[in-house]
Design a protein around this motif. Structure first.
Motif, PDB file in Angstrom:
ATOM      1  N   SER A  78      46.705  44.942  -7.782  1.00 40.12           N
ATOM      2  CA  SER A  78      45.995  45.130  -6.511  1.00 40.12           C
ATOM      3  C   SER A  78      44.933  46.218  -6.580  1.00 40.12           C
ATOM      4  CB  SER A  78      46.994  45.464  -5.399  1.00 40.12           C
ATOM      5  OG  SER A  78      47.706  46.658  -5.689  1.00 40.12           O
ATOM      6  N   ARG A  79      45.094  47.190  -7.518  1.00 41.08           N
ATOM      7  CA  ARG A  79      44.144  48.302  -7.529  1.00 41.08           C
ATOM      8  C   ARG A  79      43.619  48.647  -8.919  1.00 41.08           C
ATOM      9  NH1 ARG A  79      44.210  53.701  -8.196  1.00 41.08           N
ATOM     10  NH2 ARG A  79      46.465  53.790  -8.546  1.00 41.08           N
ATOM     11  N   ARG A  80      44.521  48.973  -9.860  1.00 42.63           N
ATOM     12  CA  ARG A  80      44.070  49.558 -11.114  1.00 42.63           C
ATOM     13  C   ARG A  80      43.258  48.586 -11.973  1.00 42.63           C
ATOM     14  NH1 ARG A  80      49.440  52.575 -13.266  1.00 42.63           N
ATOM     15  NH2 ARG A  80      48.162  52.836 -15.159  1.00 42.63           N
ATOM     16  N   ILE A  81      43.702  47.350 -12.114  1.00 38.90           N
ATOM     17  CA  ILE A  81      42.960  46.396 -12.950  1.00 38.90           C
ATOM     18  C   ILE A  81      41.645  45.966 -12.300  1.00 38.90           C
ATOM     19  CG2 ILE A  81      43.034  44.042 -13.880  1.00 38.90           C
ATOM     20  CD1 ILE A  81      45.940  44.541 -14.643  1.00 38.90           C
ATOM     21  N   PRO A  82      41.633  45.582 -11.002  1.00 43.29           N
ATOM     22  CA  PRO A  82      40.345  45.200 -10.394  1.00 43.29           C
ATOM     23  C   PRO A  82      39.340  46.351 -10.361  1.00 43.29           C
ATOM     24  CG  PRO A  82      42.190  44.508  -9.011  1.00 43.29           C
ATOM     25  CD  PRO A  82      42.758  45.386 -10.075  1.00 43.29           C
ATOM     26  N   GLN A  83      39.807  47.559 -10.012  1.00 46.78           N
ATOM     27  CA  GLN A  83      38.881  48.685  -9.891  1.00 46.78           C
ATOM     28  C   GLN A  83      38.504  49.258 -11.251  1.00 46.78           C
ATOM     29  OE1 GLN A  83      40.537  51.591  -7.163  1.00 46.78           O
ATOM     30  NE2 GLN A  83      40.771  50.086  -5.511  1.00 46.78           N
ATOM     31  N   GLY A  84      39.485  49.369 -12.142  1.00 47.51           N
ATOM     32  CA  GLY A  84      39.221  50.012 -13.433  1.00 47.51           C
ATOM     33  C   GLY A  84      38.575  49.098 -14.453  1.00 47.51           C
ATOM     34  N   LEU A  85      38.896  47.796 -14.400  1.00 56.37           N
ATOM     35  CA  LEU A  85      38.392  46.873 -15.422  1.00 56.37           C
ATOM     36  C   LEU A  85      37.453  45.809 -14.856  1.00 56.37           C
ATOM     37  CD1 LEU A  85      41.783  46.333 -17.325  1.00 56.37           C
ATOM     38  CD2 LEU A  85      39.904  47.868 -17.958  1.00 56.37           C
ATOM     39  N   GLY A  86      37.367  45.742 -13.533  1.00 57.15           N
ATOM     40  CA  GLY A  86      36.470  44.762 -12.913  1.00 57.15           C
ATOM     41  C   GLY A  86      36.935  43.328 -13.067  1.00 57.15           C
ATOM     42  N   LEU A  87      38.252  43.133 -13.198  1.00 55.41           N
ATOM     43  CA  LEU A  87      38.783  41.780 -13.381  1.00 55.41           C
ATOM     44  C   LEU A  87      39.299  41.219 -12.061  1.00 55.41           C
ATOM     45  CD1 LEU A  87      40.842  42.263 -16.684  1.00 55.41           C
ATOM     46  CD2 LEU A  87      38.500  41.408 -16.444  1.00 55.41           C
TER      47      LEU A  87
END
Length: 724
Positions: A538-547
């Motif tokens: 919900s947060r770390r992958i979308p925000q940190g990696l743009g996935l």
């Protein structure tokens, strides 16, 4: 516990059951296929209408009903009674009778004729329609034709109601009763009185236990032959879910005796009877369901026939062909790959197996390029849509699912392509063969012309097929067919920590973690692991990696149950990633949910394991639209929604044949039942760019060290050795 999870838990608290009685004021929504409806109930003395929902075939406006169920709070539609049982009562007031008949329930009667009938016959109106329909012609405007229409419609409605009352009286829930009526129609009561155990075979979702409960309520004896034979078949069907093609006689009798609760000496004669009547099949001490006995023996026979049949191998100067392939594709083939390509051009049947990074795709592309130049026709196929799409992308050539290739016919329940109408090809290449079960392999071999060649490609170290059998393993273990094992890892592939660690795991070594493409997040408690997985997506992958967490990321868990199993993960991820999606047809699915197809649906051309997103819901049309990963948009009738499940998280078994940009794998001690080397190996090899393990290092170590694979009961290897 997060605020969202606390709110979700509060909404799922179980309310005590209640019973309501009243008149169905109106139907808000109804699906004739599934029997699901949303309606309003008018209770005496209550100014407000109550909303009730559930599967209640043949409930109509104007009817007096007694409902038993639980109050639930729907986020969008508010307070509703979720119905467990529904009993239709005969209206006992003039107003009730008139409203009942004026609802349009009975063809030929509307509000006007309902008023005239009640005026003519009063409280005896329903009895007249039921017992003396000829008197209907005494009512002004009702002639012979209308009276006959009313009589026929009444009889039909009465029959449906009688069936529903009969089924619910024997413990069958309304949703199941609706399915039973759809299968058996007006003959339902007759069929089930003769043999209620037919439900276990004919109606999905009921199974032996449901049929057995109904049989007990009908007074069928515990040691009745029909019950004992149904129990034996049930035990064998349960064995199929564990991958077994057969059970040894003693094991079958032990399990059946425990299930049925009768002495073994009562079960044994019924096993003999089932074998004599061809309801079951045997090979020595091995007891099969007949179609699996046939599939196994025929797989061996057809492979022998394929091997021994002559074929015209193209005249190929292999040294020149291999140099040409290297030059055309700017590659350098290994000795293993050269051997595989050479044998692929010469052998009638060839198995090519190897782990990630060993160049299986390069071998197939090179083989196809050479044969294409020589005018050899070929077909490419894989067991699932996702695997076929990967094969197509990797080869640049058309690939199909095996079901589409063999032209499955929903009408006949079998494949169009067989010995009588074989495939038209010189060569068939099947990828991801570890996923092919015995029934499907039998169908493939039946459809392959005897002069054609067959190349089976797969990673034998992955999990075996979800369906019964262990085809790729058995073929290799038999030692009767040519096999090429690719073991050299290419330098470019070895740069990936995923590839390196996949091979480490396969060799019994612990993986080596980094901070780039193979990560470990320690979370010893299941609740912590769950929260971390939710936070990652919900947060770390979308925000940190743009996935995109729906398109690019897949959560894979070894098990369905437990705090870090797929059921609980899906609930939490749905709430985190799609909190405001509107409910679909009163179910747990929502607009925008990531969903997975749970069984093959040949009418819709969607297959077990296909993943998509719910894009559109059209209540008036009683269907939703699902957009699948390959871009197809499929309209699902509401009646087929039980074939869809949430797919934010899926089991590792379900992920076979797929690749994802990033996989997140919770792995904890509570997964001990599935902490096996091939389970972890399969999960890790699903990731293309990144693998993130969440949980306990000791659980990872347990999985790596545990190379004891559950032995599947099959005789394919032995049969191959006997016939080849």
């Amino acid at each position: 516990m997060t605020e969202a999870r606390a709110e979700a838990a509060a909404q799922t608290e179980i309310a005590p059951p209640v019973t309501l009685e009243g008149v169905v004021e109106r139907i808000v929504f109804e699906s004739p296929e599934s029997g699901f409806l949303v309606a309003r109930l008018k209770r005496g003395g209550q100014p407000e209408l109550d909303t009730f929902v559930g599967n209640m075939l043949a409930v109509s406006a104007g009817e007096t009903v007694r409902l038993r169920g639980q109050w639930i709070e729907d986020k969008k539609f508010g307070r509703q009674l979720k119905v467990e049982t529904c009993e239709v009562l005969v209206p006992n007031t003039l107003e009730g009778i008139e409203k009942y008949l004026g609802s349009g329930l009975i063809e030929g009667i509307g509000p006007t004729y309902a008023k005239r009938l009640v005026a003519a016959f009063g409280e005896n109106t329903l009895r007249v329609i039921d017992e003396a329909p000829a008197k209907l012609r005494q009512v002004p405007g009702i002639g012979r034709k209308r009276a006959e229409q009313i009589r026929a419609s009444w009889e039909s409605h009465k029959e449906v109601q009688a069936i529903m009352v009969f089924l619910q009286g024997h413990g069958i829930r309304p949703a199941q009763a609706a399915r039973i009526y759809q299968v058996y129609g007006d003959k339902a009561i007759t069929v089930l009185r003769q043999n209620p155990f037919r439900l276990a075979e004919d109606i999905s979702g009921i199974g032996f236990q449901g049929a057995d409960a109904m049989a007990r309520s009908m007074g069928i004896e515990q040691d009745a032959p029909a019950r004992l034979q149904a129990g034996l078949k049930h035990v064998l069907n349960q064995a199929l879910t564990r991958g077994h093609v057969f059970l040894p006689r003693g094991e079958l009798l032990d399990e059946a005796t425990e299930l049925l609760g009768v002495p073994r000496n009562r079960v044994e004669p019924q096993l003999a009877e089932a074998l004599a009547m061809k309801g079951l099949a045997s090979d020595g001490e091995a007891i099969y369901l007949p179609q699996f006995r046939e599939a196994e023996s025929e797989c061996a026979r057809l492979l022998k026939q394929l091997l021994s049949a002559p074929h015209d191998a193209p005249d190929i100067k292999m040294d020149n062909a291999l140099k040409w392939v290297e030059r055309e594709n700017n590659i350098a083939l290994s000795d293993e790959q050269r051997d595989a390509i050479r044998r692929g051009c010469e052998e009638k049947v060839l198995v090519i197996t190897g782990g990630p990074g060993t160049g299986k795709t390069t071998v197939i592309n090179s083989l196809l390029a050479i044969l294409e130049k020589k005018g050899v026709s070929f077909l490419l196929a894989a067991p699932t849509g996702r695997a076929a799409k990967r094969m197509e992308e990797a080869t640049g050539r058309e690939a199909q699912t095996l079901h589409r290739l063999l032209e499955f016919s929903p009408k006949s329940g079998g494949f169009v392509r067989n010995e009588s109408d074989p495939l038209v090809t010189d060569l068939l290449v099947v990828d991801e063969t570890s996923m092919v079960d015995e029934l499907l392999m039998h169908a493939v071999l039946r459809a392959l012309p005897f002069f054609a060649r067959l190349v089976l490609v797969g990673d034998v170290d992955q999990l075996p097929s979800v369906g019964a059998g262990n085809v790729l393993f058995d073929i290799i273990a038999s030692g009767t067919l040519p096999v090429v094992r690719l073991q050299k890892i290419f330098r470019q592939a070895e740069e990936s920590a995923i590839v390196r660690n996949a091979h480490r795991i396969n060799q019994g070594d612990l993986p080596e973690f980094n901070t780039e493409d193979f990560l470990f997040i320690e979370r010893p408690e299941p609740a912590q692991a769950l929260d971390t997985v939710v936070e990652l997506l919900s947060r770390r992958i979308p925000q940190g990696l743009g996935l995109d967490p729906l398109r690019d990321v897949q959560v894979l868990s070894p098990m369905r149950r437990g705090e870090a199993g797929t059921v609980r993960l899906n609930e939490a991820l749905q709430e985190a990633l799609n909190p405001h999606g509107a409910p679909v047809a009163g179910r747990t699915l929502r607009h925008g949910d990531k969903v997975i197809q749970l069984k093959n649906n040949y009418d819709l051309e969607v297959y077990n394991g296909d993943v998509g997103i719910i894009r559109l819901d059209a209540p008036g049309a009683e269907e939703i639209e699902v957009e699948f990963e390959d871009g197809r948009r499929v309209l699902y009738p509401y009646a087929a929604l039980d074939q869809l499940g949430l797919a934010y998280a899926m089991t590792i078994h379900k992920s076979q044949g797929s690749e994802y940009h990033t996989v997140v794998i919770p792995l904890l001690g509570q997964h001990y039942m599935m902490l096996q080397r091939n389970v972890l190996y399969t999960a890790v090899t699903r990731g293309k760019q990144r693998v993130i393990l969440v949980g306990e290092k000791k659980a990872i170590a347990m999985a790596v060290k545990n190379n004891r694979q559950a032995r599947r009961n099959t005789l394919l290897s032995e049969r191959l050795r006997n016939v080849v």
